[in-house]
Design a protein around this motif. Structure first.
Motif, mmCIF file in Angstrom:
data_model
loop_
_atom_site.group_PDB
_atom_site.id
_atom_site.type_symbol
_atom_site.label_atom_id
_atom_site.label_comp_id
_atom_site.label_asym_id
_atom_site.label_seq_id
_atom_site.Cartn_x
_atom_site.Cartn_y
_atom_site.Cartn_z
ATOM 1 N N GLN A 1 6.886 2.765 -7.199
ATOM 2 C CA GLN A 1 7.469 2.496 -5.884
ATOM 3 C C GLN A 1 7.056 1.106 -5.396
ATOM 4 O OE1 GLN A 1 5.826 6.097 -3.920
ATOM 5 N NE2 GLN A 1 7.897 6.409 -3.137
ATOM 6 N N GLY A 2 5.784 0.812 -5.564
ATOM 7 C CA GLY A 2 5.304 -0.500 -5.153
ATOM 8 C C GLY A 2 5.859 -1.609 -6.017
ATOM 9 N N VAL B 1 0.847 -1.190 0.000
ATOM 10 C CA VAL B 1 0.000 0.000 0.000
ATOM 11 C C VAL B 1 0.882 1.239 0.000
ATOM 12 C CG1 VAL B 1 -1.940 1.165 1.099
ATOM 13 C CG2 VAL B 1 -1.656 -1.315 1.389
ATOM 14 N N ILE B 2 0.565 2.176 -0.885
ATOM 15 C CA ILE B 2 1.277 3.454 -0.941
ATOM 16 C C ILE B 2 0.287 4.570 -0.705
ATOM 17 C CG2 ILE B 2 2.676 5.038 -2.315
ATOM 18 C CD1 ILE B 2 2.478 1.449 -3.428
ATOM 19 N N ASP B 3 0.464 5.309 0.399
ATOM 20 C CA ASP B 3 -0.320 6.532 0.585
ATOM 21 C C ASP B 3 0.453 7.674 -0.051
ATOM 22 O OD1 ASP B 3 -2.649 7.985 1.942
ATOM 23 O OD2 ASP B 3 -0.879 9.147 2.522
ATOM 24 N N GLY C 1 2.393 11.651 -7.781
ATOM 25 C CA GLY C 1 1.749 11.246 -9.017
ATOM 26 C C GLY C 1 1.464 9.753 -8.988
ATOM 27 N N LEU C 2 0.381 9.372 -9.663
ATOM 28 C CA LEU C 2 -0.044 7.971 -9.640
ATOM 29 C C LEU C 2 1.021 7.034 -10.178
ATOM 30 C CD1 LEU C 2 -2.145 5.704 -9.415
ATOM 31 C CD2 LEU C 2 -2.993 6.395 -11.660
ATOM 32 N N ASN C 3 1.616 7.376 -11.308
ATOM 33 C CA ASN C 3 2.547 6.458 -11.961
ATOM 34 C C ASN C 3 3.806 6.238 -11.137
ATOM 35 O OD1 ASN C 3 0.630 6.519 -13.913
ATOM 36 N ND2 ASN C 3 1.930 7.324 -15.535
ATOM 37 N N ARG C 4 4.322 7.294 -10.554
ATOM 38 C CA ARG C 4 5.532 7.147 -9.741
ATOM 39 C C ARG C 4 5.232 6.359 -8.473
ATOM 40 N NH1 ARG C 4 9.400 12.069 -7.430
ATOM 41 N NH2 ARG C 4 10.901 10.719 -6.357
ATOM 42 N N ALA C 5 4.069 6.605 -7.876
ATOM 43 C CA ALA C 5 3.704 5.861 -6.667
ATOM 44 C C ALA C 5 3.567 4.373 -6.974
ATOM 45 C CB ALA C 5 2.396 6.415 -6.093
ATOM 46 N N PHE C 6 2.926 4.042 -8.088
ATOM 47 C CA PHE C 6 2.816 2.630 -8.461
ATOM 48 C C PHE C 6 4.195 2.016 -8.650
ATOM 49 C CE2 PHE C 6 2.851 -0.687 -11.677
ATOM 50 C CZ PHE C 6 1.942 -1.585 -11.155
#
Length: 347
Positions: free
Chosen positions: A96-97, A56-58, A89-94
């Motif tokens: 990370q996961g 999970v990334i907040d 940003g959504l893409n960078r957060a994804f």
């Protein structure tokens, strides 16, 4: 990023059968989803599949999302939690996961959507049965509103719950260019393909069209004819933002169209892309992004001479007419006159 919690290498549940099932990593990205995050996470924990890794990334939430995720992790210690100080940003957060994921397959879960209990088991089993270069398994979905009420279904179904329309499978590159026929949150993706592609493109404001273009050129997609996901539609969703002036979605779409242009190899693929570009010209015009209208028009002319309607829009574009307000009024009126249970059609 200020914290990483949870086990880094979750172990199978112990029976030998579980150990031979491939691991599936669910990457859940959240931004101000306090009303829905617990249900989304619980839907992963409740899967009837043994080997599921939840990350999970907040993404810099300003509401209670991070607090609720922390509480969830306390009772589900195998969950891995990354908390970002700001929205990356959504893409960078994804991505990370994705860098932490260890599963053979990956699901990108928005924190307001819900996985039905047999989602992972059915998709993973199909993936394991497929032969050939398959990168994605996707399925049908039901759309729900803020309160969780069912409001639509992605593919219209018959009395047996099967899609009435033939859904593309296999080599879908041309169909990807023709229409948004895939419900994005229903996808299960091969992690090695995501890594090969470098994850999501962090220069873009959204992920799906770009991932489809890059992956479907070299890999196949398989459709699983089941409703396995509840996709939530919210008033402030990305889909709603695309009608607003100065939104960044259309500029990202231009970048993806150039990527698609470089990957087209047949006249039919170029014509499919031309049709998509004509739609983006209209959307850019209606949102008063006049420079983008011209840029899309230039790309279209590499493929074909614009038709009468497109030429008219390109001509009117020089005058920068204030059309956005009228456009949004039209969309509001059109939504009001539609059936409360609209069906998504393949066009």
């Amino acid at each position: 990023m200020i914290s990483v919690t949870g086990q880094s290498n979750p172990l199978p549940m112990s029976p030998y059968l579980n150990r031979i099932k491939p691991w599936v990593s669910v990457i859940c990205t959240s931004y101000n989803h306090e009303a829905y995050i617990e249900q989304a996470l619980q839907s992963v924990v409740d899967q009837n599949y043994p080997n599921v890794e939840l990350i999970v990334i907040d993404n810099g939430s300003t509401d209670r999302s991070a607090e609720l995720i922390t509480n969830f992790v306390e009772t589900n210690p195998a969950v891995r939690f990354l908390k970002n100080l700001t929205n990356l940003g959504l893409n960078r957060a994804f991505n990370q996961g994705l860098a932490l994921a260890g599963g053979r397959y990956v699901i990108d879960l928005a924190a307001d959507d819900v996985l039905l209990p047999n989602r992972i088991a059915q998709q993973a089993d199909l993936f394991e049965q497929l032969s050939g270069p398959y990168a994605v398994v996707f399925s049908n979905a039901v759309y729900i509103d803020e309160q969780g009420k069912e409001i639509a279904i992605h593919y219209a179904v018959d009395a047996d719950g099967r899609a009435r329309t033939k859904v593309p499978s296999g080599d879908v590159f041309q169909q990807i260019l023709e229409s948004y026929f895939i419900c994005t949150p229903t996808m299960m993706m091969r992690r090695d393909v995501l890594n090969e592609l470098g994850g999501y493109d962090e220069t873009l404001s959204y992920e799906d069209f770009d991932f489809w273009v890059r992956s479907s050129r070299i890999y196949h997609y398989a459709y699983l004819d089941e409703v396995l996901t509840l996709k939530r539609r919210l008033p402030d969703s990305m889909q709603a933002q695309v009608v607003l002036p100065e939104n960044q979605l259309l500029s990202s779409s231009l970048a993806v169209c150039y990527k698609a242009f470089d990957r087209c190899t047949t006249p039919a693929e170029y014509q499919a892309l031309a049709g998509r570009i004509r739609k983006f010209i209209r959307k850019s015009f209606y949102t008063e992004q006049f420079e983008l209208v011209s840029q899309f028009g230039q790309l279209l002319q590499y493929i074909e001479q614009p038709d009468l309607l497109t030429n008219l829009i390109l001509s009117l574009n020089h005058f920068h007419p204030p059309v956005n307000s009228l456009y949004r009024h039209y969309l509001k009126w059109n939504r009001a006159r539609q059936s409360p249970y609209p069906q998504v059609k393949l066009v």
